[in-house]
Design an enzyme around this catalytic site. Structure first.
Site, PDB file in Angstrom:
ATOM      1  N   GLY A 155       0.885  -1.415  -0.009  1.00 40.46           N
ATOM      2  CA  GLY A 155      -0.066   0.162  -0.148  1.00 40.46           C
ATOM      3  C   GLY A 155       0.825   1.118   0.044  1.00 40.46           C
ATOM      4  O   GLY A 155       2.108   1.333  -0.374  1.00 40.46           O
ATOM      5  N   ARG A 156       0.172   2.235   0.363  1.00 38.63           N
ATOM      6  CA  ARG A 156       0.986   3.464   0.465  1.00 38.63           C
ATOM      7  C   ARG A 156       2.226   3.534   1.330  1.00 38.63           C
ATOM      8  O   ARG A 156       3.421   3.815   0.685  1.00 38.63           O
ATOM      9  CB  ARG A 156       0.312   4.775   1.209  1.00 38.63           C
ATOM     10  N   ILE A 157       2.397   2.921   2.183  1.00 38.28           N
ATOM     11  CA  ILE A 157       3.673   2.807   3.219  1.00 38.28           C
ATOM     12  C   ILE A 157       4.406   1.815   2.649  1.00 38.28           C
ATOM     13  O   ILE A 157       5.791   2.164   2.548  1.00 38.28           O
ATOM     14  CB  ILE A 157       3.361   2.625   4.612  1.00 38.28           C
ATOM     15  N   ARG A 237       0.833  -3.390  12.770  1.00 40.53           N
ATOM     16  CA  ARG A 237       0.213  -3.858  13.875  1.00 40.53           C
ATOM     17  C   ARG A 237       0.680  -4.985  14.504  1.00 40.53           C
ATOM     18  O   ARG A 237       0.792  -6.147  14.031  1.00 40.53           O
ATOM     19  CB  ARG A 237      -1.295  -4.063  13.736  1.00 40.53           C
ATOM     20  N   GLU A 266      -0.188  -3.878  23.535  1.00 38.09           N
ATOM     21  CA  GLU A 266       0.723  -2.616  23.816  1.00 38.09           C
ATOM     22  C   GLU A 266       0.025  -1.790  24.905  1.00 38.09           C
ATOM     23  O   GLU A 266      -1.139  -1.653  25.028  1.00 38.09           O
ATOM     24  CB  GLU A 266       0.420  -1.458  22.422  1.00 38.09           C
ATOM     25  N   HIS A 285       5.628   2.233  19.435  1.00 34.86           N
ATOM     26  CA  HIS A 285       4.668   2.455  18.465  1.00 34.86           C
ATOM     27  C   HIS A 285       4.967   4.111  18.043  1.00 34.86           C
ATOM     28  O   HIS A 285       3.755   4.915  18.329  1.00 34.86           O
ATOM     29  CB  HIS A 285       3.137   2.307  19.014  1.00 34.86           C
ATOM     30  N   ALA A 287       6.003   4.991  14.989  1.00 32.38           N
ATOM     31  CA  ALA A 287       6.761   5.439  13.456  1.00 32.38           C
ATOM     32  C   ALA A 287       6.125   6.592  12.786  1.00 32.38           C
ATOM     33  O   ALA A 287       6.763   7.335  12.103  1.00 32.38           O
ATOM     34  CB  ALA A 287       6.301   4.205  12.712  1.00 32.38           C
TER      35      ALA A 287
HETATM   36  C1  DGY Z   1      -1.543   4.694  12.443  1.00 31.88           C
HETATM   37  O1  DGY Z   1      -1.811   5.832  11.989  1.00 31.88           O
HETATM   38  O2  DGY Z   1      -2.603   3.743  12.039  1.00 31.88           O
HETATM   39  C2  DGY Z   1      -0.440   4.102  13.120  1.00 31.88           C
HETATM   40  O3  DGY Z   1      -0.070   3.193  13.564  1.00 31.88           O
HETATM   41  C3  DGY Z   1      -0.203   5.505  14.296  1.00 31.88           C
HETATM   42  O4  DGY Z   1       0.252   6.707  13.561  1.00 31.88           O
END
Ligand code: DGY
Length: 325
Positions: A155-157, A237, A266, A285, A287
């Site tokens: 996807g985008r990331i 996740r 978490e 968490h 990022a």
């Molecule tokens: C999200 O946006 O889903 C990330 O895990 C936190 O920024």
């Protein structure tokens, strides 16, 4: 009368200012996630909710909020919101895609580099006052350049991580449920089924959403397919990886290293066996945690909410079917 909104944690001031111009809002000012009883107490009068991934917004919360029209989650992921329950009640659910893509990809790559080159272990040596000399055999890691990077979820990331991999002269392969021929050409990446991706990759990085189908997508069987030198990166996740299987794979050197920004649950419990291992790096968490990106996410969450409350289509709605007449 202005619509009433509840915000489940302090978010950047500029976003609260904009929200305050057209809504009456209340906010949970605690440092930790709002407890469930407090959410249930706060929502009965609200028209809109700005929630975070730490808040479980399910049927009972929606039942406690009969006026609720928009749940605006300040995250791209929305697995904390029961979307089918919201849709049943004609409540719009919104997220914040796009604005965190590059920041999150940067961090996934930071984790990958940290694990490959044992940055955190090295830092621990220095702080423990154990750095005695330069040594030809000390803290040897793995090269990133020219290695094979396997991306799960283009996807985008995932696509941004692919670009970073290309910048390091890596061979980049990907697995996704939908084949992306357009991106294959554009980014110079090759499709693999999951098994071959796991078998061929020096680095496996996860960028798919958490869905029932991706829960424990990486477990004992998958670790067995991976190289003993492989490094697993998860910034998507926590529950996508079976953490017991990960512990065994790392302890038995089935794989070499893991770098996580997300865990299950978490925060990771202090007695979690993963914390006893040296061959793992765990971040809390973060990022998407840059000043600019968190500000953009908050503004986007407010813009989604305001549009929905005005009866307009929010720019990023995940259940547009609620808008159908
Ligand atoms: C999200 O946006 O889903 C990330 O895990 C936190 O920024």
């Amino acid at each position: 009368m202005k619509p009433k909104v509840y915000v489940t944690r302090l978010i950047p001031a500029v976003a609260l200012k904009k929200l305050g111009e057209s809504c009456d809002y209340r906010i949970w000012e605690g440092e930790l996630a709002i407890p469930r009883d407090a959410v249930l107490r706060e929502v009965p009068e609200v028209d809109g909710l700005i929630s975070l991934l730490t808040d479980k917004i399910d049927g009972p919360v929606m039942d406690a909020a009969p006026r609720l029209r928009v749940i605006s989650n300040m995250a791209v992921g929305f697995d904390n919101v029961d979307v089918p329950e919201a849709t049943k009640r004609k409540i719009m659910v919104c997220n914040t895609p796009g604005v965190l893509t590059e920041t999150t990809a940067d961090f996934a790559f930071a984790l990958l580099l940290a694990a490959a080159r044992r940055v955190v272990e090295g830092e621990r040596v220095v702080r423990a006052r154990k750095w005695k000399t330069w040594g030809p055999m000390i803290l040897l890691g793995q090269d990133v350049h020219h290695a094979t990077l396997g991306i799960i979820g283009l996807g985008r990331i995932g696509a941004e991580v692919a670009k970073r991999g290309k910048g390091f002269d890596m061979k980049v392969v990907y697995y996704d449920t939908i084949r992306r021929s357009d991106l294959e050409e554009q980014l110079g990446v090759e499709f693999r089924d999951l098994k071959s991706l796991l078998a061929d990759s020096d680095f496996v990085t996860i960028h798919c959403p958490l869905l029932p189908q991706t829960h424990h997508l990486i477990g004992e069987e998958q670790f067995k397919l991976m190289k003993n030198t492989a490094i697993l990166v998860n910034s998507a996740r926590g529950p996508i990886v079976d953490s017991k299987a990960l512990y065994n794979a790392l302890r038995n050197r089935q794989i070499a290293y893991a770098a996580l920004d997300v865990t299950e649950p978490e925060p990771i419990p202090l007695d979690d066996p993963l914390l006893t291992l040296d061959n793992i790096v765990i971040a809390p968490h973060i990022a998407s945690a840059s000043v600019a990106t968190r500000t953009k996410m908050a503004m986007m969450a407010v813009d989604n909410l305001l549009a929905g409350l005005k009866g307009e289509r929010p720019p990023h709605i995940v259940n547009p079917e609620v808008l159908a007449k």
